[in-house]
Design an enzyme around this catalytic site. Structure first.
Site, PDB file in Angstrom:
ATOM      1  N   GLY A  46       0.829  -1.195   0.000  1.00  0.00           N
ATOM      2  CA  GLY A  46       0.000   0.000   0.000  1.00  0.00           C
ATOM      3  C   GLY A  46       0.864   1.244   0.000  1.00  0.00           C
ATOM      4  O   GLY A  46       2.001   1.217   0.478  1.00  0.00           O
ATOM      5  N   GLN A  51       2.828   9.930   1.315  1.00  0.00           N
ATOM      6  CA  GLN A  51       4.186   9.365   1.398  1.00  0.00           C
ATOM      7  C   GLN A  51       5.087   9.792   0.245  1.00  0.00           C
ATOM      8  O   GLN A  51       6.302   9.648   0.322  1.00  0.00           O
ATOM      9  CB  GLN A  51       4.118   7.833   1.440  1.00  0.00           C
ATOM     10  CG  GLN A  51       3.481   7.297   2.716  1.00  0.00           C
ATOM     11  CD  GLN A  51       3.335   5.798   2.653  1.00  0.00           C
ATOM     12  OE1 GLN A  51       2.361   5.286   2.133  1.00  0.00           O
ATOM     13  NE2 GLN A  51       4.326   5.083   3.156  1.00  0.00           N
ATOM     14  N   LEU A  93       6.422   1.633   4.179  1.00  0.00           N
ATOM     15  CA  LEU A  93       7.525   2.017   3.297  1.00  0.00           C
ATOM     16  C   LEU A  93       8.220   3.290   3.788  1.00  0.00           C
ATOM     17  O   LEU A  93       9.372   3.527   3.450  1.00  0.00           O
ATOM     18  CB  LEU A  93       7.025   2.210   1.858  1.00  0.00           C
ATOM     19  CG  LEU A  93       6.530   0.935   1.152  1.00  0.00           C
ATOM     20  CD1 LEU A  93       5.980   1.290  -0.226  1.00  0.00           C
ATOM     21  CD2 LEU A  93       7.642  -0.102   1.046  1.00  0.00           C
ATOM     22  N   HIS A 134      -4.478   1.633   7.565  1.00  0.00           N
ATOM     23  CA  HIS A 134      -3.108   2.159   7.668  1.00  0.00           C
ATOM     24  C   HIS A 134      -2.906   3.309   6.664  1.00  0.00           C
ATOM     25  O   HIS A 134      -2.384   4.372   7.025  1.00  0.00           O
ATOM     26  CB  HIS A 134      -2.127   1.006   7.406  1.00  0.00           C
ATOM     27  CG  HIS A 134      -0.679   1.391   7.334  1.00  0.00           C
ATOM     28  ND1 HIS A 134       0.272   0.875   8.192  1.00  0.00           N
ATOM     29  CD2 HIS A 134      -0.005   2.222   6.495  1.00  0.00           C
ATOM     30  CE1 HIS A 134       1.453   1.398   7.889  1.00  0.00           C
ATOM     31  NE2 HIS A 134       1.313   2.207   6.865  1.00  0.00           N
ATOM     32  N   GLU A 135      -3.352   3.085   5.427  1.00  0.00           N
ATOM     33  CA  GLU A 135      -3.156   4.109   4.387  1.00  0.00           C
ATOM     34  C   GLU A 135      -4.047   5.323   4.621  1.00  0.00           C
ATOM     35  O   GLU A 135      -3.634   6.457   4.371  1.00  0.00           O
ATOM     36  CB  GLU A 135      -3.403   3.534   2.990  1.00  0.00           C
ATOM     37  CG  GLU A 135      -2.533   2.340   2.604  1.00  0.00           C
ATOM     38  CD  GLU A 135      -1.044   2.555   2.817  1.00  0.00           C
ATOM     39  OE1 GLU A 135      -0.572   3.708   2.715  1.00  0.00           O
ATOM     40  OE2 GLU A 135      -0.351   1.564   3.105  1.00  0.00           O
ATOM     41  N   HIS A 138      -2.424   7.636   6.894  1.00  0.00           N
ATOM     42  CA  HIS A 138      -1.422   8.488   6.243  1.00  0.00           C
ATOM     43  C   HIS A 138      -2.068   9.772   5.725  1.00  0.00           C
ATOM     44  O   HIS A 138      -1.485  10.851   5.828  1.00  0.00           O
ATOM     45  CB  HIS A 138      -0.772   7.768   5.051  1.00  0.00           C
ATOM     46  CG  HIS A 138       0.375   6.872   5.427  1.00  0.00           C
ATOM     47  ND1 HIS A 138       1.502   7.331   6.076  1.00  0.00           N
ATOM     48  CD2 HIS A 138       0.583   5.552   5.223  1.00  0.00           C
ATOM     49  CE1 HIS A 138       2.354   6.318   6.246  1.00  0.00           C
ATOM     50  NE2 HIS A 138       1.819   5.225   5.743  1.00  0.00           N
TER      51      HIS A 138
HETATM   52 NI    NI Z   1       2.593   3.323   5.625  1.00  0.00          NI
END
Ligand code: NI
Length: 169
Positions: A46, A51, A93, A134-135, A138
């Protein structure tokens, strides 16, 4: 297609809150394709636009076993979350080589626009449910390590800063 640079924790830009996307045009589709390429090249499941330092509500993910089922979520919203929670080990990441357990809703239903700009709904469980939550964090400027204890977070921050120093030395 181009590979994009992934911001690394504790980069303060990871705490930016993303804005909704107003129209899914060529520019956005190019960003989607670049993010998918970047995610694949980094062996991730993902990636949120945050990011790659683009502060728009856009997520790409692929939690399929063969990594051949990419999902694009534009302006995602959770429209249902299970009352049950599940704990899973997560990585990111933006925080390479750090893995730890986080508790999240076991199942979620998300509503979003796809790469074609059309609205759709998706039910997610297991790894996909973890990934969506999780994404989406972000996009709110939240990195998974913020669920961990202050002690662990301090250790991760120190480790990441050392890693960055070593790499630029
Ligand atoms: Ni992440």
């Amino acid at each position: 297609m181009a590979r994009l640079n992934i911001l690394r924790y504790p980069d303060p830009r990871l705490h930016t809150v993303a804005r909704p996307i107003e129209g899914v045009d060529e520019h956005i589709r190019q960003l989607v394709d670049d993010m998918l390429e970047t995610m694949c090249a980094a062996d991730g499941v993902g990636l949120a636009a945050t990011q790659v330092d683009v502060h728009l509500q856009l997520i790409v993910m692929d939690t399929s076993e063969l990594h051949d089922q990419p999902v694009v979520l534009i302006n995602p919203a959770l429209i249902w979350t299970s009352p049950e929670f599940a704990v899973a080990e997560e990585g990111c990441l933006s925080v390479p080589q750090i893995y730890d357990k986080v508790e999240r809703h076991a199942r979620v239903r998300v509503q979003a626009l796809g790469r074609d700009g059309q609205p759709f709904e998706m039910d997610a469980e297991g790894l996909a449910a973890v990934c969506v939550q999780h994404e989406m964090d972000h996009l709110l400027g939240k990195v998974f390590v913020e669920y961990l204890s202050q002690l662990k977070r301090d250790r991760i921050r120190t480790k990441m800063l050392k890693k960055l120093r070593d790499e630029s030395a």
